[in-house]
Design a protein around this motif. Structure first.
Motif, PDB file in Angstrom:
ATOM      1  N   UNK A 124     -49.011  77.210 108.951  1.00  0.00           N
ATOM      2  CA  UNK A 124     -49.217  78.489 107.787  1.00  0.00           C
ATOM      3  C   UNK A 124     -48.420  79.703 108.372  1.00  0.00           C
ATOM      4  N   UNK A 125     -48.042  79.479 109.594  1.00  0.00           N
ATOM      5  CA  UNK A 125     -47.321  80.806 110.353  1.00  0.00           C
ATOM      6  C   UNK A 125     -45.817  80.727 109.595  1.00  0.00           C
ATOM      7  N   UNK A 126     -45.262  79.798 109.258  1.00  0.00           N
ATOM      8  CA  UNK A 126     -43.994  79.538 108.792  1.00  0.00           C
ATOM      9  C   UNK A 126     -43.963  79.251 106.979  1.00  0.00           C
ATOM     10  N   UNK A 127     -44.902  78.370 106.608  1.00  0.00           N
ATOM     11  CA  UNK A 127     -44.920  77.835 105.501  1.00  0.00           C
ATOM     12  C   UNK A 127     -45.553  78.770 104.339  1.00  0.00           C
ATOM     13  N   UNK A 128     -46.439  79.624 104.855  1.00  0.00           N
ATOM     14  CA  UNK A 128     -46.962  80.506 103.782  1.00  0.00           C
ATOM     15  C   UNK A 128     -46.038  81.508 103.389  1.00  0.00           C
ATOM     16  N   UNK A 129     -45.319  82.145 104.067  1.00  0.00           N
ATOM     17  CA  UNK A 129     -44.108  83.164 103.684  1.00  0.00           C
ATOM     18  C   UNK A 129     -42.790  82.764 103.209  1.00  0.00           C
ATOM     19  N   UNK A 130     -42.796  81.498 102.913  1.00  0.00           N
ATOM     20  CA  UNK A 130     -41.229  80.831 102.668  1.00  0.00           C
ATOM     21  C   UNK A 130     -40.965  81.317 101.305  1.00  0.00           C
ATOM     22  N   UNK A 131     -39.650  81.552 101.207  1.00  0.00           N
ATOM     23  CA  UNK A 131     -38.948  81.859  99.703  1.00  0.00           C
ATOM     24  C   UNK A 131     -38.579  80.519  99.219  1.00  0.00           C
ATOM     25  N   UNK A 132     -39.174  80.260  98.261  1.00  0.00           N
ATOM     26  CA  UNK A 132     -38.831  79.133  97.508  1.00  0.00           C
ATOM     27  C   UNK A 132     -37.366  78.675  97.324  1.00  0.00           C
ATOM     28  N   UNK A 134     -34.844  79.642  98.993  1.00  0.00           N
ATOM     29  CA  UNK A 134     -34.070  79.664 100.200  1.00  0.00           C
ATOM     30  C   UNK A 134     -34.673  78.230 100.670  1.00  0.00           C
ATOM     31  N   UNK A 135     -35.761  77.877 100.546  1.00  0.00           N
ATOM     32  CA  UNK A 135     -36.374  76.701 101.016  1.00  0.00           C
ATOM     33  C   UNK A 135     -35.504  75.538 100.571  1.00  0.00           C
ATOM     34  N   UNK A 143     -32.478  66.071 101.015  1.00  0.00           N
ATOM     35  CA  UNK A 143     -33.226  65.130 100.756  1.00  0.00           C
ATOM     36  C   UNK A 143     -32.993  64.372  99.376  1.00  0.00           C
ATOM     37  N   UNK A 144     -32.955  62.856  99.365  1.00  0.00           N
ATOM     38  CA  UNK A 144     -32.783  62.053  98.254  1.00  0.00           C
ATOM     39  C   UNK A 144     -34.008  61.931  97.547  1.00  0.00           C
ATOM     40  N   UNK A 145     -34.158  62.214  96.133  1.00  0.00           N
ATOM     41  CA  UNK A 145     -35.246  61.669  95.604  1.00  0.00           C
ATOM     42  C   UNK A 145     -35.565  60.138  95.589  1.00  0.00           C
ATOM     43  N   UNK A 146     -34.486  59.601  95.217  1.00  0.00           N
ATOM     44  CA  UNK A 146     -34.550  58.149  95.179  1.00  0.00           C
ATOM     45  C   UNK A 146     -35.021  57.386  96.374  1.00  0.00           C
ATOM     46  N   UNK A 147     -34.455  58.135  97.726  1.00  0.00           N
ATOM     47  CA  UNK A 147     -34.922  57.551  98.763  1.00  0.00           C
ATOM     48  C   UNK A 147     -36.326  57.820  99.057  1.00  0.00           C
ATOM     49  N   UNK A 148     -36.906  59.087  98.729  1.00  0.00           N
ATOM     50  CA  UNK A 148     -38.409  59.470  98.841  1.00  0.00           C
ATOM     51  C   UNK A 148     -39.231  58.568  98.040  1.00  0.00           C
ATOM     52  N   UNK A 149     -38.758  58.223  97.036  1.00  0.00           N
ATOM     53  CA  UNK A 149     -39.747  57.682  96.068  1.00  0.00           C
ATOM     54  C   UNK A 149     -39.966  56.073  96.553  1.00  0.00           C
ATOM     55  N   UNK A 150     -39.178  55.684  97.552  1.00  0.00           N
ATOM     56  CA  UNK A 150     -39.315  54.445  97.996  1.00  0.00           C
ATOM     57  C   UNK A 150     -40.178  54.437  99.340  1.00  0.00           C
ATOM     58  N   UNK A 151     -40.646  55.812  99.811  1.00  0.00           N
ATOM     59  CA  UNK A 151     -41.533  55.869 100.900  1.00  0.00           C
ATOM     60  C   UNK A 151     -42.955  55.423 100.557  1.00  0.00           C
ATOM     61  N   UNK A 152     -43.567  54.561 101.575  1.00  0.00           N
ATOM     62  CA  UNK A 152     -44.901  54.108 101.418  1.00  0.00           C
ATOM     63  C   UNK A 152     -45.841  55.351 101.046  1.00  0.00           C
ATOM     64  N   UNK A 153     -45.646  56.311 101.658  1.00  0.00           N
ATOM     65  CA  UNK A 153     -46.788  57.493 101.432  1.00  0.00           C
ATOM     66  C   UNK A 153     -46.883  57.832  99.889  1.00  0.00           C
ATOM     67  N   UNK A 154     -45.908  57.510  99.204  1.00  0.00           N
ATOM     68  CA  UNK A 154     -45.746  57.994  97.615  1.00  0.00           C
ATOM     69  C   UNK A 154     -46.193  56.862  96.846  1.00  0.00           C
ATOM     70  N   UNK A 169     -44.810  67.364  99.911  1.00  0.00           N
ATOM     71  CA  UNK A 169     -45.393  67.380 101.299  1.00  0.00           C
ATOM     72  C   UNK A 169     -44.363  66.996 102.431  1.00  0.00           C
ATOM     73  N   UNK A 170     -43.603  66.180 101.966  1.00  0.00           N
ATOM     74  CA  UNK A 170     -42.658  65.299 102.945  1.00  0.00           C
ATOM     75  C   UNK A 170     -41.608  66.300 103.437  1.00  0.00           C
ATOM     76  N   UNK A 171     -41.215  67.097 102.425  1.00  0.00           N
ATOM     77  CA  UNK A 171     -40.384  68.270 103.144  1.00  0.00           C
ATOM     78  C   UNK A 171     -40.970  69.145 103.676  1.00  0.00           C
ATOM     79  N   UNK A 172     -42.191  69.592 103.300  1.00  0.00           N
ATOM     80  CA  UNK A 172     -43.142  70.521 104.601  1.00  0.00           C
ATOM     81  C   UNK A 172     -42.971  69.972 105.864  1.00  0.00           C
ATOM     82  N   UNK A 173     -43.622  68.637 106.026  1.00  0.00           N
ATOM     83  CA  UNK A 173     -43.898  68.137 107.211  1.00  0.00           C
ATOM     84  C   UNK A 173     -42.471  68.020 107.974  1.00  0.00           C
TER      85      UNK A 173
END
Length: 408
Positions: A124-132, A134-135, A143-154, A169-173
């Motif tokens: 939260x020390x860095x995520x809660x004050x992010x400028x969207x 800029x992020x 990040x490629x959306x196509x690649x992300x959609x193949x991830x098991x977690x989604x 979530x993946x971008x934040x982690x």
């Protein structure tokens, strides 16, 4: 000196590694900083987190510095990993309270006496004050959306509908790993094997943004020989907080693991040398009980300390040797005299021994509930004050799970 990578491999922790040979060489010649993330979604850790704590402890003993990262920012979004439904979002106050509880439990195994030995951080020390904007420009572009959609977690969440909130979530982690890399020179992320996709994202992000090496490693999830996750009982999760799961129940859980799981649990959840782990794991028939008693004692001692482990061991021995009068260390629940009304089903749920009436009824129908050494056959059996011998009632579920209810 033995390489910590080899120790983790021999004990059965390592499942996948991004660069196995490089990681082994690195851990053998340098002292590194690594991190493991924990979502503060409850006020206690459970035994599913235990392997992660053990890995941190092994690594710290070898001179490496762990960062226990509390997901104060990500918990306000919810991790979709392994879930078919969206997680509830927590308040900042709940997260702070839960994080404090976690640190007390971590400290059983990890030395947090100074920041050179171990660090506890909160994203939260860095995520809660992010400028969207800029992020998106700095991180999202990688990040490629196509690649992300193949991830098991989604994949599981896509079946029901994945919210855009969770898709982040993946971008934040991955961004967590980048921040820890910049702030602490953290070069490795560890986690359960269900986090593989998220870990790969962070490794890739650092290599792209910083043009320097980063590594990831996952360890096996704590599962039984039948493939199901350990730590689930009819009463819910096995917690590390003694107020949620008593030291006696905690001890009994490990005392009653399946024969086929004993060696794995000894290797993953104790510091017993592997030669002795293999000897104990090879015991057959009734002799395997010796190994189970050692497992239960050692794990309880790590989480609750020697005194509670001794009490739990004595209570178990007293019960199983027929010394029913020695009930001092059996999990005890107090009940007001005025609350003793209703059926045995009502009383067991009211005292929190089991979570639901349907589960108690099912146990009775299966012949698994005993009160004061008499099997309960009727789900409508009424409890009165006369059922409390010298002010207490002994409940047994199955063969080995005991509780005592005492009248206040």
């Amino acid at each position: 000196m033995t390489n910590i990578y080899d120790i983790l491999l021999e004990r059965g922790y390592i499942k996948q590694a991004t660069h196995a040979e490089e990681i082994r060489e690195l851990l053998g010649k340098e002292k590194i900083t690594f991190y493991i993330g924990f979502d503060p979604t409850a006020d206690s850790l459970h035994i599913g987190h235990f392997i992660q704590m053990m890995v941190m402890a092994h690594m710290q003993k070898a001179g490496h510095r762990p960062i226990a990262l509390i997901g104060g920012g990500t918990a306000m979004v919810g991790d979709p990993t392994g879930k078919t439904d969206m997680r509830k979002m927590l308040t900042k106050e709940q997260i702070q309270h839960n994080a404090a509880c976690f640190k007390a439990q971590f400290s059983r195994l990890i030395d947090f006496s100074n920041d050179k030995k171990a660090v506890m951080e909160n994203n939260s020390n860095w995520l809660l004050n992010l400028n969207y904007v800029d992020f998106l420009r700095e991180i999202g572009v990688n990040f490629s959306v196509n690649k992300m959609l193949t991830a098991e977690c989604f994949k599981k969440r896509l079946e029901k509908g994945l919210s855009f909130l969770e898709f982040n979530y993946m971008l934040m982690q991955a961004y967590d790993f980048l921040e820890l890399n910049r702030k602490y020179n953290c070069i490795m992320e560890l986690g359960g094997d269900d986090q593989w996709s998220n870990i790969l994202a962070g490794v890739d992000l650092i290599r792209r943004k910083e043009q320097k090496p980063a590594y990831g490693m996952t360890f096996t999830l704590l599962t039984r020989s039948d493939g199901k996750k350990m730590g689930k009982t009819e009463g819910g999760a096995i917690w590390l907080d003694k107020d949620k799961t008593s030291p006696y129940d905690f001890y009994q859980y490990w005392r009653n693991v399946d024969d086929a799981d004993v060696e794995k649990c000894l290797a993953l959840l104790t510091f017993i040398p592997m030669d002795e782990v293999k000897r104990l794991g090879s015991l057959k028939d009734s002799k395997i009980n010796e190994a189970k008693e050692i497992l239960a004692y050692e794990v309880t001692k790590l989480i609750h300390g020697s005194e509670e482990a001794d009490k739990a061991k004595k209570a178990a021995e007293a019960l199983f040797s027929g010394e029913a009068n020695n009930m001092d260390n059996v999990p005890t629940i107090q009940i007001n005299k005025d609350d003793i009304e209703g059926t045995i089903v009502d009383i067991i749920v009211k005292t929190g021994i089991m979570p639901s009436k349907s589960e108690v009824r099912r146990l009775i129908k299966q012949g698994g509930l005993t009160v004061n050494d008499e099997k309960v056959k009727d789900t409508n059996a009424v409890v009165t004050l006369d059922d409390f011998k010298d002010g207490s009632m002994l409940i047994r579920r199955g063969k080995k799970k005991y509780n005592k209810i005492v009248v206040k």
